[in-house]
Design a protein around this motif. Sequence first.
Motif, PDB file in Angstrom:
ATOM      1  N   LEU A 164       0.831  -1.209   0.000  1.00  0.00           N
ATOM      2  CA  LEU A 164       0.000   0.000   0.000  1.00  0.00           C
ATOM      3  C   LEU A 164       0.865   1.258   0.000  1.00  0.00           C
ATOM      4  O   LEU A 164       0.544   2.244  -0.670  1.00  0.00           O
ATOM      5  N   LEU A 165       1.964   1.217   0.737  1.00  0.00           N
ATOM      6  CA  LEU A 165       2.867   2.368   0.798  1.00  0.00           C
ATOM      7  C   LEU A 165       3.534   2.622  -0.549  1.00  0.00           C
ATOM      8  O   LEU A 165       3.856   3.767  -0.898  1.00  0.00           O
ATOM      9  N   TRP A 166       3.718   1.561  -1.308  1.00  0.00           N
ATOM     10  CA  TRP A 166       4.368   1.664  -2.618  1.00  0.00           C
ATOM     11  C   TRP A 166       3.553   2.518  -3.586  1.00  0.00           C
ATOM     12  O   TRP A 166       4.111   3.202  -4.446  1.00  0.00           O
ATOM     13  N   VAL A 167       2.225   2.492  -3.426  1.00  0.00           N
ATOM     14  CA  VAL A 167       1.344   3.169  -4.387  1.00  0.00           C
ATOM     15  C   VAL A 167       1.594   4.679  -4.472  1.00  0.00           C
ATOM     16  O   VAL A 167       1.824   5.207  -5.566  1.00  0.00           O
ATOM     17  N   PRO A 168       1.548   5.423  -3.350  1.00  0.00           N
ATOM     18  CA  PRO A 168       1.783   6.871  -3.484  1.00  0.00           C
ATOM     19  C   PRO A 168       3.179   7.214  -3.988  1.00  0.00           C
ATOM     20  O   PRO A 168       3.359   8.212  -4.690  1.00  0.00           O
ATOM     21  N   VAL A 169       4.159   6.381  -3.646  1.00  0.00           N
ATOM     22  CA  VAL A 169       5.518   6.628  -4.146  1.00  0.00           C
ATOM     23  C   VAL A 169       5.545   6.448  -5.662  1.00  0.00           C
ATOM     24  O   VAL A 169       6.167   7.236  -6.389  1.00  0.00           O
ATOM     25  N   LEU A 170       4.841   5.433  -6.145  1.00  0.00           N
ATOM     26  CA  LEU A 170       4.758   5.217  -7.592  1.00  0.00           C
ATOM     27  C   LEU A 170       4.030   6.359  -8.286  1.00  0.00           C
ATOM     28  O   LEU A 170       4.404   6.761  -9.392  1.00  0.00           O
ATOM     29  N   VAL A 171       2.990   6.868  -7.648  1.00  0.00           N
ATOM     30  CA  VAL A 171       2.243   7.986  -8.247  1.00  0.00           C
ATOM     31  C   VAL A 171       3.152   9.201  -8.394  1.00  0.00           C
ATOM     32  O   VAL A 171       3.131   9.895  -9.415  1.00  0.00           O
ATOM     33  N   ILE A 172       3.977   9.455  -7.378  1.00  0.00           N
ATOM     34  CA  ILE A 172       4.924  10.565  -7.458  1.00  0.00           C
ATOM     35  C   ILE A 172       5.911  10.340  -8.596  1.00  0.00           C
ATOM     36  O   ILE A 172       6.250  11.255  -9.342  1.00  0.00           O
ATOM     37  N   HIS A 173       6.350   9.097  -8.748  1.00  0.00           N
ATOM     38  CA  HIS A 173       7.363   8.787  -9.758  1.00  0.00           C
ATOM     39  C   HIS A 173       6.784   8.684 -11.166  1.00  0.00           C
ATOM     40  O   HIS A 173       7.323   9.260 -12.109  1.00  0.00           O
ATOM     41  N   ALA A 174       5.694   7.940 -11.307  1.00  0.00           N
ATOM     42  CA  ALA A 174       5.186   7.611 -12.647  1.00  0.00           C
ATOM     43  C   ALA A 174       3.929   8.370 -13.035  1.00  0.00           C
ATOM     44  O   ALA A 174       3.511   8.311 -14.196  1.00  0.00           O
ATOM     45  N   GLY A 175       3.303   9.045 -12.094  1.00  0.00           N
ATOM     46  CA  GLY A 175       2.143   9.860 -12.427  1.00  0.00           C
ATOM     47  C   GLY A 175       0.945   9.067 -12.913  1.00  0.00           C
ATOM     48  O   GLY A 175       0.504   8.112 -12.280  1.00  0.00           O
TER      49      GLY A 175
END
Length: 201
Positions: A164-175
């Motif tokens: 679950l924590l990975w998701v917002p980090v991915l959004v920041i990175h990959a949009g």
Amino acid sequence: MSKRKTVWIPAILAAIAAALLLAYSLWHHPSNAGRHFPPGGAGRPPREEEGGLGGLAKTLGTISLYLGAAGFVWFWFKKKLKSPSLLVRRVGKLLRTAHKPLGWATLLLIAVHGAYFLFTKLQDHKIWSGLAAFAILLAIAGYGFFVNKIRNKWMRTVHRTLGLLWVPVLVIHAGGSAILASAAALAVGAVVALLEKKAAA
């Protein structure tokens, strides 16, 4: 089965590392939004590579997002293996088998994707958010690998929390790509609920 909460320590360290990398990315490479560039494009950031190895590496990164989402979808089916819906049961069994291969495939593709840009676009601000996402992914993979080897009640919870924590980090990175992959995973959960409701009616 052990109940020691020390198994959270590696996850916490990975989260701290990711947070520091994201903070560095935002502090050291501020957004170009709102900046005005002179006529002719002088001073503009370079355009993204669309072809060749750069395009392939970018595509691998996008594919890995959807593989990761497919791996996460197992969460919706985990407690549905005795569902009244035949389709839900069958897909659930398939995902139970595919969960680990999907995870390793995600890790492999992201490693290739990241390695390419790490060597070719080191000054790109996305490198740091990518490293942050990779730190979380490594922790996810580590807990996934040891979940059946270390008998601790918190292992699966930590594994899931990191996902679950990975998701917002991915959004920041990959949009947008990360948002679409996340939305697809949520949509599957909604479909599962509808199928179960229909089968139980």
